[in-house]
Design an enzyme around this catalytic site. Structure first.
Site, short mmCIF file in Angstrom:
data_model
loop_
_atom_site.label_atom_id
_atom_site.label_comp_id
_atom_site.label_asym_id
_atom_site.label_seq_id
_atom_site.Cartn_x
_atom_site.Cartn_y
_atom_site.Cartn_z
N GLU B 14 0.64 -1.27 0.05
CA GLU B 14 -0.13 0.02 0.08
C GLU B 14 0.72 1.17 -0.26
O GLU B 14 0.40 2.35 -0.17
CB GLU B 14 -1.02 0.08 1.17
CG GLU B 14 -1.69 -1.38 1.51
CD GLU B 14 -2.90 -1.67 0.53
OE1 GLU B 14 -3.07 -0.56 -0.36
OE2 GLU B 14 -3.63 -2.39 0.60
N CYS B 61 -3.36 7.49 6.30
CA CYS B 61 -3.12 6.09 5.78
C CYS B 61 -4.21 6.01 4.70
O CYS B 61 -5.44 6.16 4.98
CB CYS B 61 -3.09 5.25 6.90
SG CYS B 61 -2.89 3.59 6.08
N CYS B 64 -5.97 2.25 6.27
CA CYS B 64 -6.15 1.92 7.62
C CYS B 64 -7.02 3.05 8.35
O CYS B 64 -6.61 3.49 9.33
CB CYS B 64 -5.06 1.61 8.61
SG CYS B 64 -3.85 0.62 7.56
N HIS B 68 -6.81 3.97 12.58
CA HIS B 68 -5.93 5.29 13.19
C HIS B 68 -7.20 6.02 13.85
O HIS B 68 -6.74 6.56 14.91
CB HIS B 68 -5.49 6.26 12.14
CG HIS B 68 -4.20 5.56 11.63
ND1 HIS B 68 -3.30 5.64 12.52
CD2 HIS B 68 -3.63 5.12 10.34
CE1 HIS B 68 -2.04 5.33 11.79
NE2 HIS B 68 -2.16 5.04 10.62
N ARG B 461 -2.48 -5.11 10.91
CA ARG B 461 -1.12 -5.13 10.59
C ARG B 461 -0.21 -5.11 11.91
O ARG B 461 0.76 -5.35 11.72
CB ARG B 461 -0.77 -3.96 9.60
CG ARG B 461 -1.40 -3.90 8.27
CD ARG B 461 -0.53 -2.97 7.43
NE ARG B 461 -1.01 -3.23 5.78
CZ ARG B 461 -1.98 -2.81 5.26
NH1 ARG B 461 -2.85 -1.99 5.95
NH2 ARG B 461 -2.22 -3.01 3.93
N SER B 484 3.84 -0.72 10.53
CA SER B 484 4.97 -1.17 9.57
C SER B 484 6.33 -0.61 9.87
O SER B 484 7.29 -0.94 9.19
CB SER B 484 4.46 -0.84 8.07
OG SER B 484 3.35 -1.48 7.56
N CYS B 528 2.57 -1.70 5.02
CA CYS B 528 1.85 -0.54 4.60
C CYS B 528 2.62 0.47 4.81
O CYS B 528 2.42 1.13 6.34
CB CYS B 528 0.49 -0.58 5.31
SG CYS B 528 -0.43 0.91 5.22
N CYS B 531 1.09 4.81 5.78
CA CYS B 531 1.04 5.68 7.19
C CYS B 531 1.99 6.82 7.23
O CYS B 531 3.15 6.67 7.16
CB CYS B 531 1.32 4.82 8.27
SG CYS B 531 0.02 3.33 8.23
#
Lengths: 164, 549
Positions: B14, B61, B64, B68, B461, B484, B528, B531
């Site tokens: 992502e 992000c 997500c 968040h 994640r 991540s 990902c 973010c």
């Protein structure tokens, strides 16, 4: 058969100045106009392939986005038909690739919406700030009008919310 | 000196990630992970009303959004001292569970499966044999010779059109692909079915989330979905979550185990040493004790001595990241001060990433499904333990094989089963609670002038933490540490490798021109890096001139 389903999808990230253009146009449309049930007006953010549910449903998809195309800031673009797949190769914004990937994935499902992408040439998509640059900000209203023109073309009705 | 391979960007993730590995004698001997990203959400947040923070952080992000937003309202809930109403706790759990169902299906089929499944080989499969295989392995509602024939035609159309889209950038025909054509065709068919279920599961958030796809129903103090707590809406949610859960049990897990049975050697590749999970899904006000997925830290793979995690031991190290020199800092003290000069990629001794290096008590820790499942497994979790033991038995591999790329990918599927199951209980609980006359979804509060709060989530994640400092009733500082960066950050000042860097060492690479094996381990972390990221070089390599209208 009912009326065709239309989705107006604004994409982008308002945390990065002109990247928020698509979202701001959506907000303006939602604030100023009423749309019939078969028209969805969606703030898609930068959800990329997670927008598949949104893009795989309608017959017509109108995407509003910032498009970096080395023109002058504030230039408005319209992409339709064969112009669109080629853009997948020209990667010019983080979220666009994913959105177009979502469109490509529609081919694996049953329906690929007839898609128009309306874009503005951004001036600044790098600075972490909520305000757009003036030249791009000025194009929010003209872009909203262009979206409505697309609805006219499709024969879809809408009405202005009365001023309060 | 071995041969250097750089994969940049890693696709089917992502965000933007660059992995560099050194290969010697057919194996990775060294690895560097670089996130081409820049962070600084606090620049936007400082001076704002703490109640509004989640509207902004959910935009940082691309994928997500909900998690968040949840971490953000939890941080402010914590600062304010909210006693969460039962309905709010359940709705937050349900929305969060829906995120797991959605994201894990997308990861397995759309972001990871093509590392194991050869789409081009699927074109050679015999549809009748595929139908027989599918009948034996999965309980999928679709099948039969004609069905698989149709899928094959569809794939052929993709390939013939030259617009491979999601199927581009792969190493079709690579010797590391082990599935027979029929298994490839079955998986490809389920790839398409997973697209359908994904589109449906994404709607779950709209039911209690208000606005899709950016849920607006979360507020500090609870949720705003009072109007959504009607039988129709609850039934709709239950229906979709159950349909998604059926897909997970009947298709995802059988596919996962079928594919894994051809790749058992990956139970010995790609493992890490230390693990951290904040845990999640509170069953009462008792946190973290009542969490469905428990909190914990595993050091040196020791499942017998799992410690309770303490967020005060979290620091971020910037020695090898493109920020000004400073000692490792706890997020409450966190700052974002990029180096003034242009970043130079210097993996040997210098700085090489925009990601900071999060550490727990100084240790790099893997976060995510494997960390959660290992902690639950080690603690003898009533649902997770039998699921894991069942999978190990079916694959005929030992528990030690969990510390691997295969273990990571399996853990993701197995926890989706457990969470999908428990979600149905939460729906019942919500209905019962409403019936009892409790319709409260929100706890009023007063915003303190000065406070600080921590919002810890364990999201699909991995461990996600938000830290807020409130000064004069406004946001003074705001930092988050995302999964991540735990998994894919750089080395730290002590020279410790990040989890993905550690995991890559020892990975076999059959063909340095086509490092498929490296991608398997990288993708297994579900990277990902979107973010808080920002693409540094916005100029495209290729530009098509479009008519200005």
């Amino acid at each position: 058969m009912g009326n065709p389903l239309v989705t107006i999808l604004g994409v982008g990230n308002f945390l990065f100045a002109d990247e928020g253009f698509g979202i701001r146009v959506i907000e303006k449309l939602q604030a100023d106009y009423r749309f019939p049930e078969e028209v969805l007006v969606v703030d898609g953010g930068v959800l990329g392939i997670n927008l598949l549910g949104v893009v795989s449903q309608p017959d017509h998809l109108i995407v509003v986005d910032a498009l970096r195309n080395r023109g002058n800031a504030g230039d408005l673009y319209r992409l339709a038909g064969d112009d669109i797949p080629r853009r997948v190769l020209a990667k010019n914004s983080l979220h666009q690739v994913d959105l177009l990937e979502a469109l490509t994935l529609c081919q694996a499902l049953d329906k690929v919406p007839e898609t128009v992408i309306l874009g503005v040439e951004p001036e600044d998509i790098e600075t972490l700030k909520l305000e757009m640059t003036p030249v791009v900000q000025r194009q929010v209203a003209p872009m909203a009008a262009r979206v409505l023109k697309e609805l006219d073309r499709l024969g879809v009705p809408y009405s202005r919310r009365s001023c309060t | 000196m071995g041969k250097r391979i750089t994969i940049d960007p890693i696709t089917r993730i992502e965000g933007h990630l660059r992995i560099e590995v050194e290969v010697e004698g057919g194996k990775v001997v060294n690895a560097w992970s670089s996130g081409t990203l820049f962070r600084g959400i606090e620049v936007i947040l400082q001076g704002r009303d703490p109640r509004d923070a989640h509207h902004f952080v959910q935009r940082s992000c691309g994928v997500c959004t909900y998690v968040h937003a949840l971490a953000s309202v939890r941080a402010v809930d914590d600062a304010v001292g909210i006693k969460m109403p039962v309905n709010a706790r359940l709705i937050r759990n349900l929305l969060h569970g829906a995120q797991y169902q959605h994201d894990h299906i997308v990861h397995f089929y759309h972001l990871h499966a093509l590392d194991w499944v050869d789409i081009v080989s699927a074109l050679k499969a015999d549809p009748a044999k595929t139908a027989a295989l599918a009948d034996n392995t999965s309980n999928a509602p679709w099948g039969g010779r004609q069905y698989f024939k149709n899928v094959q035609v569809r794939l052929q159309t993709f390939v013939d059109s030259g617009q491979l889209g999601p199927f581009a950038n792969a190493y079709w025909g690579h010797s590391a692909y082990k599935l027979p054509p029929e298994a490839n065709l079955m998986a490809a068919a389920h790839y398409i079915e997973a697209l359908r279920i994904q589109a449906k599961a994404a709607r779950l958030h709209a039911i209690f989330g208000g606005k899709n796809p950016h849920p607006q129903s979360l507020v500090v103090g609870g949720v705003t979905s009072v109007a959504d707590l009607v039988p129709d809406r609850i039934a709709e949610f239950l229906y979709i979550t159950k349909e998604t859960h059926d897909f997970v049990k009947n298709v995802y897990i059988p596919d996962l185990l079928a594919v894994a049975s051809f790749y058992k050697e990956w139970g010995g590749i790609g493992g890490c040493t230390n693990f951290l999970t904040y845990g999640d899904f509170p069953a009462s006000e008792q946190e973290p004790e009542s969490f469905y997925m428990p909190r914990g830290v595993i050091r040196k793979r020791d499942l017998a001595n799992i410690e309770m995690a303490d967020q005060q031991k979290v620091t971020e190290d910037v020695t090898r990241a493109w920020y000004l020199k400073s000692a490792p800092k706890h997020p409450f003290e966190g700052e974002t001060r990029p180096i003034p000069e242009n970043p130079k990629f210097s993996p040997e001794k210098g700085k090489y990433s925009w990601a900071k290096a999060p550490r727990y008590d100084g240790l790099p820790c893997e976060v995510g499904p494997l960390a959660r499942v290992l902690v639950a497994y080690g603690k003898g979790h009533a649902d997770i333990k039998p699921l894991v033991d069942g999978a190990l038995k079916q694959l005929d591999i030992p528990a030690s094989a969990l510390f691997s790329t295969l273990g990571r990918t399996a853990a993701r599927g197995l926890e989706t089963v457990a969470i999908g199951e428990v979600m149905q209980g939460w729906v019942t609980e919500l209905v019962e609670n409403l019936k009892s006359g409790d319709t409260k979804t929100y706890q009023p509060y007063e915003m303190p002038q000065t406070a600080q709060g921590v919002g810890l989530n364990d999201v699909p994640r991995g461990a996600l933490g938000h830290w807020i400092r409130i000064e004069n009733g406004k946001i003074g500082n705001y930092q988050y540490v995302v999964p991540s960066t735990w998994n894919l950050g750089p080395r730290d000042g002590g020279g410790n490798l990040s989890p993905v860097e550690e995991a890559l060492i020892g990975t076999p690479v059959a063909d340095p021109q086509k490092p498929l094996e490296v991608l398997r381990t990288v993708h297994s972390f579900d990277p990902c890096l979107a973010c808080a990221i920002h693409v540094i070089d916005p100029h495209s390599n290729e530009v098509y001139k479009i008519r200005v209208v």
